[in-house]
Design an enzyme around this catalytic site. Structure first.
Site, PDB file in Angstrom:
ATOM      1  N   GLU A 226      -4.655 -10.650   9.903  1.00  0.00           N
ATOM      2  CA  GLU A 226      -4.668 -10.858   8.444  1.00  0.00           C
ATOM      3  C   GLU A 226      -4.178  -9.551   7.837  1.00  0.00           C
ATOM      4  OE1 GLU A 226      -5.631 -13.703   7.058  1.00  0.00           O
ATOM      5  OE2 GLU A 226      -6.537 -14.698   8.772  1.00  0.00           O
ATOM      6  N   CYS A 260      -5.784  -7.332  -0.645  1.00  0.00           N
ATOM      7  CA  CYS A 260      -4.571  -7.843   0.002  1.00  0.00           C
ATOM      8  C   CYS A 260      -3.894  -8.888  -0.884  1.00  0.00           C
ATOM      9  CB  CYS A 260      -4.897  -8.423   1.361  1.00  0.00           C
ATOM     10  SG  CYS A 260      -6.175  -9.690   1.303  1.00  0.00           S
ATOM     11  N   GLU A 358       3.812  -2.672  -0.056  1.00  0.00           N
ATOM     12  CA  GLU A 358       2.496  -2.939  -0.638  1.00  0.00           C
ATOM     13  C   GLU A 358       2.028  -1.689  -1.398  1.00  0.00           C
ATOM     14  OE1 GLU A 358      -0.785  -3.364   2.142  1.00  0.00           O
ATOM     15  OE2 GLU A 358      -1.482  -5.091   1.001  1.00  0.00           O
TER      16      GLU A 358
HETATM   17  P1  NAD Z   1      -5.525  -0.020   8.431  1.00  0.00           P
HETATM   18  O1  NAD Z   1      -4.541  -0.894   9.119  1.00  0.00           O
HETATM   19  O2  NAD Z   1      -5.219   1.399   8.262  1.00  0.00           O
HETATM   20  O3  NAD Z   1      -6.940  -0.075   9.209  1.00  0.00           O
HETATM   21  C1  NAD Z   1      -7.604  -1.288   9.484  1.00  0.00           C
HETATM   22  C2  NAD Z   1      -8.551  -1.082  10.647  1.00  0.00           C
HETATM   23  O4  NAD Z   1      -7.801  -0.800  11.816  1.00  0.00           O
HETATM   24  C3  NAD Z   1      -9.533   0.068  10.489  1.00  0.00           C
HETATM   25  O5  NAD Z   1     -10.789  -0.337  10.952  1.00  0.00           O
HETATM   26  C4  NAD Z   1      -8.951   1.146  11.380  1.00  0.00           C
HETATM   27  O6  NAD Z   1      -9.904   2.041  11.905  1.00  0.00           O
HETATM   28  C5  NAD Z   1      -8.365   0.308  12.495  1.00  0.00           C
HETATM   29  N1  NAD Z   1      -7.315   0.963  13.278  1.00  0.00           N
HETATM   30  C6  NAD Z   1      -6.634   2.107  12.992  1.00  0.00           C
HETATM   31  N2  NAD Z   1      -5.744   2.360  13.984  1.00  0.00           N
HETATM   32  C7  NAD Z   1      -5.866   1.374  14.886  1.00  0.00           C
HETATM   33  C8  NAD Z   1      -5.206   1.074  16.121  1.00  0.00           C
HETATM   34  N3  NAD Z   1      -4.239   1.851  16.609  1.00  0.00           N
HETATM   35  N4  NAD Z   1      -5.565  -0.044  16.785  1.00  0.00           N
HETATM   36  C9  NAD Z   1      -6.527  -0.859  16.285  1.00  0.00           C
HETATM   37  N5  NAD Z   1      -7.176  -0.631  15.115  1.00  0.00           N
HETATM   38  C10 NAD Z   1      -6.850   0.469  14.435  1.00  0.00           C
HETATM   39  O7  NAD Z   1      -5.821  -0.719   7.037  1.00  0.00           O
HETATM   40  P2  NAD Z   1      -6.778  -0.220   5.857  1.00  0.00           P
HETATM   41  O8  NAD Z   1      -6.134   0.931   5.167  1.00  0.00           O
HETATM   42  O9  NAD Z   1      -8.157  -0.049   6.361  1.00  0.00           O
HETATM   43  O10 NAD Z   1      -6.775  -1.506   4.895  1.00  0.00           O
HETATM   44  C11 NAD Z   1      -5.773  -1.790   3.980  1.00  0.00           C
HETATM   45  C12 NAD Z   1      -4.836  -2.854   4.506  1.00  0.00           C
HETATM   46  O11 NAD Z   1      -5.561  -4.028   4.863  1.00  0.00           O
HETATM   47  C13 NAD Z   1      -3.838  -3.308   3.461  1.00  0.00           C
HETATM   48  O12 NAD Z   1      -2.566  -3.420   4.038  1.00  0.00           O
HETATM   49  C14 NAD Z   1      -4.356  -4.677   3.042  1.00  0.00           C
HETATM   50  O13 NAD Z   1      -3.390  -5.534   2.516  1.00  0.00           O
HETATM   51  C15 NAD Z   1      -4.903  -5.176   4.339  1.00  0.00           C
HETATM   52  N6  NAD Z   1      -5.856  -6.266   4.099  1.00  0.00           N
HETATM   53  C16 NAD Z   1      -5.507  -7.546   4.465  1.00  0.00           C
HETATM   54  C17 NAD Z   1      -6.383  -8.603   4.193  1.00  0.00           C
HETATM   55  C18 NAD Z   1      -6.035 -10.032   4.556  1.00  0.00           C
HETATM   56  O14 NAD Z   1      -6.936 -10.866   4.582  1.00  0.00           O
HETATM   57  N7  NAD Z   1      -4.788 -10.373   4.809  1.00  0.00           N
HETATM   58  C19 NAD Z   1      -7.600  -8.346   3.562  1.00  0.00           C
HETATM   59  C20 NAD Z   1      -7.891  -7.036   3.195  1.00  0.00           C
HETATM   60  C21 NAD Z   1      -7.021  -5.997   3.477  1.00  0.00           C
END
Ligand code: NAD
Length: 491
Positions: A226, A260, A358
């Site tokens: 997601e 998001c 975004e």
């Molecule tokens: P991010 O991708 O930086 O981090 C998300 C998660 O991934 C965190 O828990 C982080 O610790 C973990 N992570 C970091 N590196 C990783 C790796 N190499 N492998 C696996 N996991 C890893 O995102 P963010 O800054 O926390 O959140 C914002 C983003 O989330 C935005 O792009 C937003 O659009 C998206 N988002 C999507 C939805 C949806 O339902 N589509 C909902 C909310 C947020």
């Protein structure tokens, strides 16, 4: 850290890769007994969790508010969402996952009784972001638990406190089975969770989502992703202008735009443009930004993550330098804390980062279009396809909605699809793979198993060994019959 004040509010120990492996092994051992409880037994524990969440909603909201910098109204919406999910999947899981009889539909299969059952993955790993720390972790754990899986969640390292508090209550206050666990940390912890889970549900940016998918490919572990969005809103002439302006304001500034499914690009038909822009500028300009206390006193909160604030600031500065105009906001707010003013931009061009990438902050762009065809073309001109909205006379707005490339489109409405658990929610294009909510939101945590039972009383089958001349002759006869007449007549 509280992003609204800059003060430290708590800490959690970081789990190493070894800690993650041990935690997964432990709850894997507890999963069979959890699955054996059946739908009713599992629902009973989840109902206990629901009641705990409702009884402790103020306490949970306080924690969320302190770690995200949200305003109170936005910190209080997560627990009712979770309660709703528990009620929805609690009552529907059996319907979605119960054993199904399948009609044979072919001549050969007609001699067999066909059934389909769904069996959960043993351990589901959930990795989540910081913008809705509970909805996007525990919210996805609920259907997994109802399906009979054990769940390990890895919240964002920026906002781990609320989720840790709830899982502690699941274990120590509710006394529920040890099949729900949290591991804390950043990329290293999350990667270990990908390595040890049987299914990975990831919510976060497209950049990290691609890394998760690549890592999961090494063990052929299925994933749902997601990811981010760049949601368009289309405003047609002749609709209720105040509703459109209100929807645009809330849809773009909710949770400080850190959503998001936030509205980031608005396309307005020529005849409605001037009035819409004037009203939207007033409406966004009047929003109160700040920290509120026990009661709701502010509309827009802080920005939860410093690097995100810097990204938003750069997008706006670059756009202005390339010719965009700021109608309200446009810069950081005063500290302490991390703030960016609610911002409306016009005169943006498609090649600007603020139009392509975004933003994930309190910034919205408005673009004039000549007609609905141009609006649809520009709305679809994006590598994302998460969500969208169309405002205008209903018949025309619904026609436009059906042509938008997105996982969900709200008509004369905003964000509401997220609150309708019966509908799937997922992204097209680089906004993701798979869905949450609805039937798919629980079936994805299961493997399907086809059960085929022979109805015949015959000791053996003409198709089986040994291939004697008599059997061969019989098989040829049957094949000729099926190939010659049977299949042509079969309905
Ligand atoms: P991010 O991708 O930086 O981090 C998300 C998660 O991934 C965190 O828990 C982080 O610790 C973990 N992570 C970091 N590196 C990783 C790796 N190499 N492998 C696996 N996991 C890893 O995102 P963010 O800054 O926390 O959140 C914002 C983003 O989330 C935005 O792009 C937003 O659009 C998206 N988002 C999507 C939805 C949806 O339902 N589509 C909902 C909310 C947020």
């Amino acid at each position: 850290m509280n992003p609204a004040t800059g003060e430290q509010v708590g800490s959690v120990p970081v789990d190493s890769a070894g800690d993650v492996a041990a935690a997964v092994a432990r709850i894997r051992g507890n999963q069979p007994a959890w699955e054996a409880l059946g739908f009713k037994g599992r629902r009973r524990w989840l109902n206990e969790l629901r009641d705990w969440l409702l009884d402790n909603s103020d306490r949970v909201a306080d924690t969320l508010k302190s770690e995200t910098g949200k305003v109170r109204a936005e910190a209080t919406i997560e627990t009712p969402y979770l309660a709703d999910q528990i009620n929805f999947y609690g009552s529907k899981a059996e319907k979605f996952l119960g054993e199904q009889k399948v009609r044979p539909n072919t001549m050969l299969a007609a001699t067999r009784k066909l059934r389909l059952q769904y069996r959960p993955y043993q351990v589901v790993g959930l990795i989540s972001p910081w913008n809705f720390p509970l909805v996007l972790s525990l919210g996805d754990a609920i259907p997994a638990l109802m399906a009979g899986a054990a769940v390990v969640m890895k919240p964002s390292e920026i906002t781990p406190l609320g989720l840790n508090e709830i899982v502690d209550a699941w274990r120590n206050e509710i006394g529920a089975p040890d099949v729900l666990h949290v591991v804390n940390g950043g990329a290293e912890t999350a990667t270990a969770l990908v390595d040890h889970s049987d299914f990975v549900g990831f919510t976060g940016s497209d950049v990290t989502g691609k890394k998760v998918m690549a890592r999961a490919a090494e063990t052929l572990t299925p994933v749902s992703l997601e990811l981010g969005g760049k949601d368009p809103m289309v405003v047609l002439e002749g609709g209720n202008m105040d509703r459109a302006v209100n929807g645009a304001t809330w849809g773009s500034m909710l949770n400080s735009g850190q959503m998001c499914i936030s509205v980031e690009r608005i396309y307005v038909e020529d005849g409605a443009y001037d009035e819409f822009v004037e009203k939207l500028t007033d409406s966004v300009g009047e929003l109160k930004q700040g920290i509120d206390g026990e009661t709701a006193a502010c509309d827009v909160g802080a920005m939860t993550m410093l690097s995100q604030l810097e990204k938003v600031e750069k997008q706006v500065d670059d756009a202005v330098e390339a010719g965009a105009r700021v109608l309200t906001g446009g810069k950081r707010g005063e500290g302490p804390g991390q703030w960016f003013e609610p911002t409306v931009l016009v005169d943006c061009t498609p090649d600007m980062s603020v139009m392509e990438d975004e933003t994930f902050g309190p910034v919205v762009t408005v673009t004039r279009v000549s007609d609905e065809e141009e609006a649809i073309r520009l709305a679809n001109d994006s590598r994302y396809g998460l969500c969208a909205s169309v405002f205008g006379p209903r018949g025309r707005a619904e026609k436009v909605a059906r042509r938008i490339e997105a996982g969900a489109v709200n008509v004369n409405d905003i964000v509401f699809n997220m609150l309708a658990p019966g509908l799937p929610m997922g992204g097209w294009k680089e906004s993701g793979i798979g869905y949450r909510n609805g039937e798919y939101g629980i079936r994805k945590y299961c493997r399907s198993e086809a059960i085929v039972s022979a109805r015949t009383l015959l000791r053996s089958e003409p198709l089986w060994y040994p291939y004697t001349p008599e059997r061969h002759a019989l098989v040829s006869k049957v094949t000729k019959f099926i190939g010659g007449r049977g299949l042509r007549r079969f309905r």
